[in-house]
Design a protein around this motif. Structure first.
Motif, short mmCIF file in Angstrom:
data_model
loop_
_atom_site.label_atom_id
_atom_site.label_comp_id
_atom_site.label_asym_id
_atom_site.label_seq_id
_atom_site.Cartn_x
_atom_site.Cartn_y
_atom_site.Cartn_z
N LEU A 100 72.96 -6.32 64.99
CA LEU A 100 71.83 -6.79 65.48
C LEU A 100 70.89 -5.75 65.63
O LEU A 100 70.93 -5.10 66.61
N HIS A 101 69.84 -5.73 64.86
CA HIS A 101 68.95 -4.58 64.79
C HIS A 101 67.98 -4.88 66.11
O HIS A 101 67.30 -5.98 66.04
N PRO A 102 67.63 -3.94 67.16
CA PRO A 102 67.00 -4.20 68.26
C PRO A 102 65.45 -4.52 67.89
O PRO A 102 65.08 -5.55 68.74
N GLU A 103 65.01 -3.98 66.98
CA GLU A 103 63.44 -4.29 66.65
C GLU A 103 63.39 -5.56 66.02
O GLU A 103 62.51 -6.18 66.15
N ALA A 104 64.57 -5.81 65.22
CA ALA A 104 64.32 -7.14 64.51
C ALA A 104 64.62 -8.26 65.50
O ALA A 104 63.97 -9.32 65.35
N ARG A 105 65.18 -7.89 66.63
CA ARG A 105 65.52 -9.04 67.58
C ARG A 105 64.41 -9.35 68.52
O ARG A 105 63.86 -10.33 68.49
N ALA A 106 63.78 -8.18 68.52
CA ALA A 106 62.36 -8.24 69.24
C ALA A 106 61.34 -9.12 68.40
O ALA A 106 60.48 -10.00 69.08
N LEU A 107 61.27 -8.86 67.46
CA LEU A 107 60.42 -9.64 66.27
C LEU A 107 60.66 -11.11 66.31
O LEU A 107 59.84 -11.98 66.14
N ILE A 108 62.12 -11.15 66.34
CA ILE A 108 62.39 -12.82 65.77
C ILE A 108 62.12 -13.54 67.37
O ILE A 108 61.79 -14.57 67.14
N LEU A 109 62.38 -12.99 68.27
CA LEU A 109 62.02 -13.57 69.61
C LEU A 109 60.65 -13.83 69.70
O LEU A 109 60.08 -14.65 70.35
N GLU A 110 59.72 -12.80 69.30
CA GLU A 110 58.30 -13.09 69.20
C GLU A 110 58.07 -14.05 68.50
O GLU A 110 57.03 -15.01 68.78
N ARG A 111 58.59 -14.43 67.39
CA ARG A 111 58.38 -15.56 66.52
C ARG A 111 58.66 -16.78 67.03
O ARG A 111 57.85 -17.78 67.03
N MET A 112 60.07 -16.81 67.85
CA MET A 112 60.09 -17.96 68.43
C MET A 112 59.23 -18.38 69.40
O MET A 112 58.68 -19.60 69.50
#
Length: 300
Positions: A100-112
């Motif tokens: 799990l890419h940390p920056e991708a994780r943050a962006l997906i959570l932001e989208r949620m």
């Protein structure tokens, strides 16, 4: 590669993933768009390949693309449903684990969070379906992200030669723009054009600007009526042998609305090299007493 010389530009490729394209359920729109995006920047597509949702085939295609050293755009299959295999196949082609890419994780959570706010619902990142959405940020180890301006769910890219040792050391963020061009790599974007196309343009503008050649490439041709390609081939070969910087092309048509049956015959290459090659082409065609239509010039 030496970015100071236009001839040093990498080759550009395209991979389209999805059974829906091969079955005809969806028409591919990425090939013409990628050609247009490259052409606007004075670049050209060298090859394209279509592959269905077969993990073994996808892995093989990606392995060959990584080995090529070309700059390759891959469209489709990076979602988190059971028929999306591209992320897993990229990791298999590289011989690295998924993470799990940390920056991708943050962006997906932001989208949620954005979606919950838009719908007036509570933000629940630990809910099972939201946890599943984080799989869209699971990339091969060492991958870097491609921003998605449409919904923030990122794509990713991996440079050629990024096997287990390099991937383990690679930073999670961006890279020196020269690095992508020097080493090549595959840039993975979604299959949806509304998301993919801005991401494709971003890749070119961020990592390939050293090779842009706007107005540096030209095609010049003439419409010929009543000729056979086999008759023209010796002249084409003679032109290419005498002018190694250019390529000769022959495009026959049988149903053009204005010219009907004809051949569009010409040369393409650096602007400075085209006039002499085209003049020789016309001179060496002259003894054949051909019937000509208009001359055509295209600059990129």
């Amino acid at each position: 590669m030496n970015a100071e010389s236009p001839a040093a530009a990498p080759k550009f490729g395209l991979i389209i993933v999805g059974d829906e394209i091969l079955s005809g359920k969806r028409a591919d729109k990425h090939l013409p768009k990628w050609i247009d995006l490259l052409g606007e920047r004075g670049l050209q597509l060298a090859w394209a390949e279509y592959v269905g949702d077969d993990p073994a085939r996808i892995t093989d295609v990606l392995r060959r693309a990584f080995a090529s050293g070309d700059v390759v755009m891959s469209c489709g299959g990076i979602g988190a449903t059971p028929d999306d295999h591209t992320r897993q196949c990229a990791a298999a082609a590289l011989g690295v684990p998924l993470e799990l890419h940390p920056e991708a994780r943050a962006l997906i959570l932001e989208r949620m969070r954005d979606v919950a706010l838009e719908k007036g619902l509570p933000y629940e990142p630990d809910r099972a379906d939201n946890q599943h959405r984080l799989n869209m940020g699971v990339f091969p180890q060492g991958a870097r992200i491609i921003p998605n301006p449409y919904n923030k769910i990122p794509g990713f890219y991996v440079l050629s030669g990024a096997g287990p040792s390099q991937a383990a050391k690679a930073p999670s963020g961006g890279s020196d723009p020269r690095e992508a061009g020097e080493r090549g790599g595959i840039f993975f974007v979604p299959g949806f054009p509304v998301m993919a196309w801005p991401m494709m343009a971003w890749v070119l503008d961020t990592y390939c600007s050293a090779w842009f050649r706007r107005d540096a490439w030209q095609e010049k041709s003439v419409i010929i009526f009543g000729a056979m390609e086999a008759t023209l081939t010796p002249v084409m070969e003679r032109v290419e042998a005498a002018h190694p910087q250019v390529r000769v092309f022959s495009l026959p048509s049988v149903d053009h609305p204005e010219w009907g049956v004809h051949i569009d015959l010409g040369v393409k290459g650096p602007v400075a090299a085209v006039p002499a090659a085209y003049n020789d082409l016309r001179q060496w065609l002259a003894p054949m007493n051909l019937s000509y239509g208009p001359e055509l010039v295209r600059n990129t």
